[in-house]
Motif scaffolding. Structure first.
Motif, PDB file in Angstrom:
ATOM      1  N   VAL A  45       0.828  -1.163   0.094  1.00 42.59           N
ATOM      2  CA  VAL A  45      -0.049  -0.017  -0.094  1.00 42.59           C
ATOM      3  C   VAL A  45       0.813   1.460   0.011  1.00 42.59           C
ATOM      4  O   VAL A  45       0.720   2.184  -0.893  1.00 42.59           O
ATOM      5  N   CYS A  46       1.938   1.211   0.899  1.00 36.73           N
ATOM      6  CA  CYS A  46       2.950   2.508   0.892  1.00 36.73           C
ATOM      7  C   CYS A  46       3.516   2.652  -0.525  1.00 36.73           C
ATOM      8  O   CYS A  46       3.692   3.817  -0.940  1.00 36.73           O
ATOM      9  N   ARG A  47       4.031   1.573  -1.090  1.00 39.93           N
ATOM     10  CA  ARG A  47       4.689   1.869  -2.348  1.00 39.93           C
ATOM     11  C   ARG A  47       3.800   2.214  -3.351  1.00 39.93           C
ATOM     12  O   ARG A  47       4.215   3.166  -4.215  1.00 39.93           O
ATOM     13  N   GLU A  48       2.447   1.804  -3.495  1.00 40.98           N
ATOM     14  CA  GLU A  48       1.691   2.280  -4.505  1.00 40.98           C
ATOM     15  C   GLU A  48       1.273   3.932  -4.042  1.00 40.98           C
ATOM     16  O   GLU A  48       1.190   4.671  -5.026  1.00 40.98           O
ATOM     17  N   LEU A  49       1.201   4.114  -3.080  1.00 35.88           N
ATOM     18  CA  LEU A  49       0.713   5.470  -2.461  1.00 35.88           C
ATOM     19  C   LEU A  49       2.075   6.406  -3.115  1.00 35.88           C
ATOM     20  O   LEU A  49       1.964   7.440  -3.825  1.00 35.88           O
ATOM     21  N   GLN A  50       3.224   5.770  -2.800  1.00 36.84           N
ATOM     22  CA  GLN A  50       4.300   6.792  -3.232  1.00 36.84           C
ATOM     23  C   GLN A  50       4.209   7.093  -4.926  1.00 36.84           C
ATOM     24  O   GLN A  50       4.786   8.028  -5.184  1.00 36.84           O
ATOM     25  N   TYR A  51       4.039   5.666  -5.762  1.00 37.53           N
ATOM     26  CA  TYR A  51       4.163   5.833  -7.055  1.00 37.53           C
ATOM     27  C   TYR A  51       2.981   6.845  -7.515  1.00 37.53           C
ATOM     28  O   TYR A  51       3.292   7.669  -8.395  1.00 37.53           O
ATOM     29  N   LYS A  52       1.896   6.747  -6.944  1.00 37.57           N
ATOM     30  CA  LYS A  52       0.621   7.575  -7.383  1.00 37.57           C
ATOM     31  C   LYS A  52       0.900   9.250  -6.864  1.00 37.57           C
ATOM     32  O   LYS A  52       0.858  10.066  -7.830  1.00 37.57           O
ATOM     33  N   VAL A  53       1.419   9.317  -5.715  1.00 40.84           N
ATOM     34  CA  VAL A  53       1.823  10.573  -5.382  1.00 40.84           C
ATOM     35  C   VAL A  53       2.867  11.429  -6.369  1.00 40.84           C
ATOM     36  O   VAL A  53       2.823  12.437  -7.096  1.00 40.84           O
ATOM     37  N   ILE A  54       3.921  10.215  -6.780  1.00 41.66           N
ATOM     38  CA  ILE A  54       4.895  11.069  -7.791  1.00 41.66           C
ATOM     39  C   ILE A  54       4.428  11.136  -9.057  1.00 41.66           C
ATOM     40  O   ILE A  54       4.582  12.209  -9.599  1.00 41.66           O
ATOM     41  N   GLU A  55       3.634  10.446  -9.451  1.00 43.48           N
ATOM     42  CA  GLU A  55       3.129  10.630 -10.967  1.00 43.48           C
ATOM     43  C   GLU A  55       2.066  11.481 -11.077  1.00 43.48           C
ATOM     44  O   GLU A  55       2.322  12.278 -12.027  1.00 43.48           O
ATOM     45  N   GLN A  56       1.216  11.740 -10.255  1.00 40.35           N
ATOM     46  CA  GLN A  56       0.303  12.672 -10.281  1.00 40.35           C
ATOM     47  C   GLN A  56       0.615  14.227 -10.002  1.00 40.35           C
ATOM     48  O   GLN A  56       0.296  15.290 -10.459  1.00 40.35           O
ATOM     49  N   ILE A  57       1.537  14.463  -8.872  1.00 43.67           N
ATOM     50  CA  ILE A  57       2.101  15.779  -8.475  1.00 43.67           C
ATOM     51  C   ILE A  57       2.939  16.189  -9.781  1.00 43.67           C
ATOM     52  O   ILE A  57       2.913  17.246 -10.114  1.00 43.67           O
ATOM     53  N   GLU A  58       3.830  15.120 -10.124  1.00 44.72           N
ATOM     54  CA  GLU A  58       4.765  15.617 -11.382  1.00 44.72           C
ATOM     55  C   GLU A  58       3.917  16.046 -12.621  1.00 44.72           C
ATOM     56  O   GLU A  58       3.981  17.086 -13.160  1.00 44.72           O
ATOM     57  N   HIS A  59       2.820  15.376 -12.785  1.00 46.89           N
ATOM     58  CA  HIS A  59       1.958  15.553 -13.990  1.00 46.89           C
ATOM     59  C   HIS A  59       1.350  16.986 -13.926  1.00 46.89           C
ATOM     60  O   HIS A  59       1.242  17.776 -14.847  1.00 46.89           O
ATOM     61  N   PHE A  60       0.650  17.049 -12.881  1.00 45.76           N
ATOM     62  CA  PHE A  60      -0.283  18.263 -12.594  1.00 45.76           C
ATOM     63  C   PHE A  60       0.419  19.712 -12.320  1.00 45.76           C
ATOM     64  O   PHE A  60       0.111  20.615 -12.610  1.00 45.76           O
ATOM     65  N   THR A  61       1.793  19.434 -11.643  1.00 49.32           N
ATOM     66  CA  THR A  61       2.456  20.553 -11.552  1.00 49.32           C
ATOM     67  C   THR A  61       3.560  20.671 -12.253  1.00 49.32           C
ATOM     68  O   THR A  61       4.242  21.808 -11.991  1.00 49.32           O
ATOM     69  N   GLY A  62       4.264  19.848 -12.864  1.00 53.96           N
ATOM     70  CA  GLY A  62       5.581  20.101 -13.174  1.00 53.96           C
ATOM     71  C   GLY A  62       6.853  19.961 -12.516  1.00 53.96           C
ATOM     72  O   GLY A  62       7.945  20.192 -12.842  1.00 53.96           O
TER      73      GLY A  62
END
Length: 120
Positions: free
Chosen positions: A81-98
């Motif tokens: 669960v923690c690993r999945e959360l890490q990937y989701k946060v990185i992917e989405q924050i980088e995508h939406f904010t640059g």
């Protein structure tokens, strides 16, 4: 001759990043809530306001480090669960904010006790 055209500066506040991380974390069913921790609890008492519940953003140059304190559901595979959360946060924050995310640290503060059936 080199022409440089600047139309302005874009700055994304830590509060915006924190709210985005909070939304991503809330959408993870195995995480029951985010933990404020001792420092945030004391800050809330003294200042009358809460810091962003369980999320800390640290910037160094152009890199962002995110700490998320969570409370997990009993029976969850914590590391998955923690690993999945890490990937989701990185992917989405980088995508939406640059922004470039250097690290997402997930700190499991507690695990909720298992549900017990009421006996009558």
């Amino acid at each position: 001759m080199e022409l440089k055209q600047t139309i302005g500066h874009i700055q994304i506040s830590d509060d915006v990043i924190s709210k985005m991380v909070g939304e991503i974390t809330s959408a993870t069913c195995e995480i029951t809530s985010m933990s404020a921790g001792l420092v945030e609890s004391i800050s809330k008492i003294w200042s009358g306001r809460s810091l962003t519940n369980g999320i800390a953003i640290r910037r160094k140059d152009d890199l962002v480090e995110i700490n998320v304190r969570v409370i997990m559901r009993y029976g969850s595979k914590v590391h998955e669960v923690c690993r999945e959360l890490q990937y989701k946060v990185i992917e989405q924050i980088e995508h939406f904010t640059g922004l470039t995310i250097q690290a997402v640290n997930v700190i499991v503060e507690a695990i909720t006790p298992p549900q017990t059936s009421a006996k009558y």
